[in-house]
Design an enzyme around this catalytic site. Structure first.
Site, PDB file in Angstrom:
ATOM      1  N   ARG A  13       0.804  -1.237   0.000  1.00  0.00           N
ATOM      2  CA  ARG A  13       0.000   0.000   0.000  1.00  0.00           C
ATOM      3  C   ARG A  13       0.835   1.284   0.000  1.00  0.00           C
ATOM      4  NH1 ARG A  13      -3.841  -0.048   4.680  1.00  0.00           N
ATOM      5  NH2 ARG A  13      -2.722  -1.840   5.530  1.00  0.00           N
ATOM      6  N   GLY A  76       4.134 -15.459   7.260  1.00  0.00           N
ATOM      7  CA  GLY A  76       3.546 -15.084   8.538  1.00  0.00           C
ATOM      8  C   GLY A  76       4.579 -14.675   9.577  1.00  0.00           C
ATOM      9  N   GLY A 135      -5.271  -7.979  15.833  1.00  0.00           N
ATOM     10  CA  GLY A 135      -5.510  -9.196  16.603  1.00  0.00           C
ATOM     11  C   GLY A 135      -6.083  -8.802  17.960  1.00  0.00           C
ATOM     12  N   TYR A 362      29.746  36.081  -4.625  1.00  0.00           N
ATOM     13  CA  TYR A 362      30.160  34.688  -4.474  1.00  0.00           C
ATOM     14  C   TYR A 362      31.548  34.663  -3.852  1.00  0.00           C
ATOM     15  CZ  TYR A 362      31.823  30.021  -5.401  1.00  0.00           C
ATOM     16  OH  TYR A 362      32.358  28.769  -5.250  1.00  0.00           O
TER      17      TYR A 362
END
Ligand code: UD1
Ligand code: CA
Length: 453
Positions: A13, A76, A135, A362
């Site tokens: 995603r 897993g 979970g 500069y």
């Protein structure tokens, strides 16, 4: 303890070629945040489980204290931890972290470890208003954790449980190999769930304990660019709060970004939309105007940095005035009370006490003395197309506007350089230097007129 960081997932995603755990938060990969927190706990072993983009992850965070275990197929979280087993010291517990959960406080992890002790199984849990997707922690009537059930495997009743598994757990290490080997993937996702270990630990008589973080954001993970952006704001708000607590004045704590470390003295003021990167030090009484970018720099006491000034790898003394629109590039070293004004670029140059370059110049590869005035449009021509050369300017030199100093060249002390001079030879002390030019007037000149078609 051993610490294992799971970081093999792809992060679909994120819609990015960069592995998820390498996406930067506050200028640093997500995984580096987790590693740095882990290091504060002095782990015996520090293992990162990699899979997707393994080579890139290794290259980005590889360090002598980090070992990598490769999970070739993402089967897993239990299977992921199994890959790290050979690298663990089984005599001490193993703390499992996620590479995409960057903001967990070390104190929270310490609390979890203390709660679990040497023999307990500890789960970091949090109670959410909306637990969808996580979970759930299933407890018995006595309040003991019995198991963790994934959203996709949960019953209606279980889905109503608001206490969720953050994924961060600590476990005894010796029995871990047996527990992980016994996992089955007969679940909705066909994965070997680390969450299923808790039941085995309880059955084997290990006390199962839980601990909670001080703040919910400590357990938030990054799965999308929205979540990354949200956590970036959490992080930046925390940094801003710490600065405020330390006494720094911020015009708006919601409009400062620190990607590294910002150390401030007393009475520092920072206006809106400033970005600080790397290691930045602001001494007492420094003020930073709006929209400045400051990277790896030390700014001395009482110095004023005005709006839109860019500073990188530079050192600035005290009571200096920079900007608006000044640019200090790597190797710029400014002494006290130096003024560098709008559209002045300084690179690899030392500028002495009280010297001023206020407009459009500069100054590169140069050593400028003290009390020097550099007029508008002055340029050190440091590059001959192949090599860089140095310009040395003595003390109290007045450099007229639109001067070119063709390096290598040395200008003595007390010299006055007339406006529009090209200095290509060394100049002795205390002289006026100019190029012979004549100014001519012509009469009767007619300007061209635009021809109408
Ligand atoms: C997991 C937990 C869930 C918890 C949630 C918290 C399991 C089974 N579920 O779910 O209870 O609420 O985290 O965010 O543990 N990873 C690997 N290899 C794999 C799978 C995952 O390295 O094979 C890594 C991922 O890169 C990630 C972390 O493990 O850093 C978690 O994986 P993810 O797929 O996000 O787990 P969830 O399904 O969200
Ligand atoms: Ca997740």
């Amino acid at each position: 303890m051993n610490i294992v960081i799971l970081a093999a997932g792809m992060g679909k995603r994120m819609h990015s070629a960069l592995p998820k755990v390498l996406h930067p938060l506050a200028g640093k990969p997500l995984l580096s945040h987790v590693l740095d927190t882990a290091r504060t706990l002095n782990p015996t072993r520090l293992v990162v489980v990699i899979g997707h983009g393994a080579d890139a992850v290794r290259a980005a965070v590889g360090a002598p204290d980090v070992q990598f275990a490769v999970q070739h197929e993402q089967r897993g979280t239990g299977h992921a931890l199994q890959q790290a087993l050979p690298l663990l010291d089984t005599r001490v517990p193993t703390l499992v972290l996620y590479g995409d959960v960057p903001l967990t406080r070390a104190a929270t992890l310490k609390r979890l470890a203390d709660a679990a002790g040497t023999n307990g199984y500890g789960v970091l849990t949090v109670t959410l208003d909306d637990p969808t997707g996580y979970g759930r922690i299933v407890r018995d009537a006595a309040g003991q954790v019995v198991r963790i059930v994934e959203q996709k495997d949960a019953s209606e009743a279980e889905r109503r449980i608001a206490e969720i598994n953050t994924g961060i757990v600590i476990t005894p290490s010796a029995p871990l190999a047996g527990w992980l080997a016994a996992l089955k993937n007969d679940n909705a996702q066909g994965e070997f769930y680390l969450t299923d270990v808790v039941g085995q630990a309880a059955a084997a008589g290990h006390p199962v304990v839980t601990a909670q973080p001080g703040d919910e954001w400590e357990t938030l993970g990054v799965n999308s660019k929205q979540q990354l952006a949200e956590l970036e704001r959490v992080y930046q708000r925390n940094v801003a709060d710490a600065l405020l607590v330390a006494g720094v004045t911020l015009a708006d704590p919601a409009r400062i970004d620190v990607r590294g470390t910002l150390a401030c003295g007393r009475d520092v003021f920072i206006d809106v939309n400033c970005v600080f990167e790397g290691d930045v030090t602001l001494a007492d009484n420094v003020t930073v105007g709006p929209n400045c970018v400051i990277r790896n720099a030390a700014i001395g006491a009482g110095t004023r940095v005005d709006a839109y000034t860019h500073i990188e790898d530079a050192v600035v003394g005290s009571k200096a005035v920079l900007g608006p629109y000044a640019r200090l590039r790597p190797g710029a070293k400014l002494a006290d009370e130096v003024h560098v004004g709008n559209f002045v670029e300084v690179k690899n140059a030392n500028i002495g006490v009280g010297s001023k370059a206020n407009h459009l110049s500069y100054v590169g590869d140069a050593d400028v003395g003290a009390g020097v005035n550099i007029g508008a449009g002055t340029i050190t021509c440091n590059y001959d197309g192949a090599n860089k050369h140095r310009t040395v300017i003595g003390d109290r030199v007045f450099v007229g506007s639109d001067t070119q100093l063709v390096a290598p060249v040395r200008v003595g002390h007390g010299v006055t350089i007339a406006a529009g001079t090209t200095v290509w030879k060394d100049v002795s002390d205390d002289v006026l230097v100019l190029n012979g030019k004549t100014q001519v007037e012509k009469t009767g000149y007619v300007r061209p007129v635009k021809i109408r078609k």
